[in-house]
Design an enzyme around this catalytic site. Structure first.
Site, PDB file in Angstrom:
ATOM      1  N   GLY A 342       3.447 -10.694  19.512  1.00  0.00           N
ATOM      2  CA  GLY A 342       4.000 -10.570  20.736  1.00  0.00           C
ATOM      3  C   GLY A 342       5.159  -9.721  20.921  1.00  0.00           C
ATOM      4  O   GLY A 342       5.628  -8.979  20.179  1.00  0.00           O
ATOM      5  N   GLU A 366       2.485   9.477  -2.295  1.00  0.00           N
ATOM      6  CA  GLU A 366       1.315   9.407  -3.314  1.00  0.00           C
ATOM      7  C   GLU A 366      -0.158   9.875  -3.044  1.00  0.00           C
ATOM      8  O   GLU A 366      -1.171   9.724  -3.472  1.00  0.00           O
ATOM      9  CB  GLU A 366       1.181   7.809  -3.831  1.00  0.00           C
ATOM     10  CG  GLU A 366       0.489   7.675  -5.263  1.00  0.00           C
ATOM     11  CD  GLU A 366       1.272   8.412  -6.480  1.00  0.00           C
ATOM     12  OE1 GLU A 366       0.599   8.849  -7.127  1.00  0.00           O
ATOM     13  OE2 GLU A 366       2.351   8.304  -6.224  1.00  0.00           O
TER      14      GLU A 366
END
Length: 369
Positions: A342, A366
């Site tokens: 939250g 990558e």
């Protein structure tokens, strides 16, 4: 004992437990401290890794490393990344694969033992403004001049270039020939005349291992520092392609597991409407999906390790699948962890907000998804 459907050896289980303990004791707290400050990765932790034999874990024992296979390296990398993703850049050096694949006896003796001792930090200088995923479009040129090569060009987004003792540099010796055919690999040592570290690219996350511009201004490199044969640079990179992608995926997996751990723990502690939010079905659904996704990613990653270690195939496709899925899972799990936290998920009191930013980097690095 089995993990994600695969049986691990007692040695692998023990090493994974050891890596997890190191991460929990030495990395988790430092990660928040360093990343919030935007500081560089601490040298004392590299020294700690050296003392604990967590550097050069893939370097063969005859060259001073641990000689671990791909699966075992993946287990270690996952646990280190679970503690701090930036720390997982060090147990397996970026330059080890090409040096093992194409290095001369002298080159291996010069670099590999020092990489395993943490005395040499490597950087992988491939990406350019117009050549990243399209690596065959390199414009950095290497021209032979007697007993040396003169390299001219510009690289960008080069991780840890500021501390690199050697940059594995991709350049073409045939700029007017067929795309990619002249690409050659060079070991460019720090202090080489004409080598300059340019400006730093500030990023949203993962600042402990920053990315830099690297300039080659008629950089004169001894011919003895050419790695392998002219025009074979891509082939040397491809030799370790599956391994590097599998280990990158393992690092993504570690970060996803960390986000899952925080979310599950917080759901048990956070009370709303008189009960822990972990008792609400919507939260249970989120956590269940996170668990399944992380375990599925682990299956893909460990499959690549087993294929490579058995010598059955190159496993390039499987490695790309693992990287794609693990980084996407990392992204989704981190976002769900913020949702479960939250309002606290948007603060710096918990690391899950940082995990979201770091996980986005993973879908680009990558090889972009």
């Amino acid at each position: 004992m089995t993990v994600a459907g695969y049986t691990l050896t007692p040695e692998q289980i023990e090493l994974r437990k050891f890596a997890r303990d190191v991460a929990e004791r030495h990395l988790v707290a430092r990660a928040d401290e360093v990343e919030k400050a935007g500081a560089f990765f601490p040298r004392d932790l590299i020294d700690l890794f050296r003392d604990l034999d967590l550097l050069g874990i893939d370097v063969p024992q005859e060259h001073g490393g641990q000689g671990l296979d791909v699966l075992t390296c993946a287990l270690v990398m996952e646990e280190i990344a679970r503690g701090w993703f930036s720390a997982s850049s060090y147990p397996v050096a970026m330059g080890t694969g090409p040096i093992l694949a194409a290095g001369t006896t002298e080159q291996k003796a010069r670099y590999l033992p020092r990489i395993a001792r943490g005395e040499v930090i490597t950087a992988f200088a491939l990406t350019e403004p117009d050549a990243g995923s399209d690596a065959s479009g390199l414009r950095t040129v290497a021209r032979r001049d007697g007993d040396a090569y003169v390299i001219s060009g510009r690289k960008i987004f080069i991780t840890n270039a500021h501390i690199a003792d050697v940059l594995l540099t991709f350049a073409t010796v045939d700029p007017h020939g067929e795309r990619g055919k002249g690409v050659t690999l060079f070991l460019v040592d720090k202090g080489t005349p004409g080598l300059q570290i340019g400006h730093r690219f500030r990023t949203l996350a993962h600042e402990a291992n920053p990315i830099w511009e690297v300039l080659y201004d008629d950089c004169r490199v001894p011919a003895d520092n050419r790695l392998g044969q002219e025009g074979e640079g891509f082939s040397y990179m491809q030799v370790g392609f599956a391994k590097t992608r599998a280990l990158y995926a393992a690092r993504c997996l570690g970060l996803a597991q960390a986000a899952l751990d925080y979310a599950a723990r917080y759901a048990e502690e956070r009370v709303q409407f008189g009960q822990p939010i972990a008792r609400f079905q919507m939260v249970q659904q989120l956590i269940a999906d996170m668990i399944v996704s992380v375990d599925a990613a682990r299956l893909l990653v460990q499959r690549v390790g087993r294929l490579k270690d058995a010598g059955l195939q190159r496993a390039s496709l499987e490695a790309s699948m693992g990287k794609l899925y693990a980084s996407d899972v990392n992204n989704k799990v981190a976002l769900d962890a913020v949702q479960i936290h939250g309002g606290y998920g948007l603060t710096e009191e918990f690391p899950v907000g940082r995990y979201v930013l770091e996980s986005k980097v993973r879908t680009i690095g990558e090889g972009t998804n």
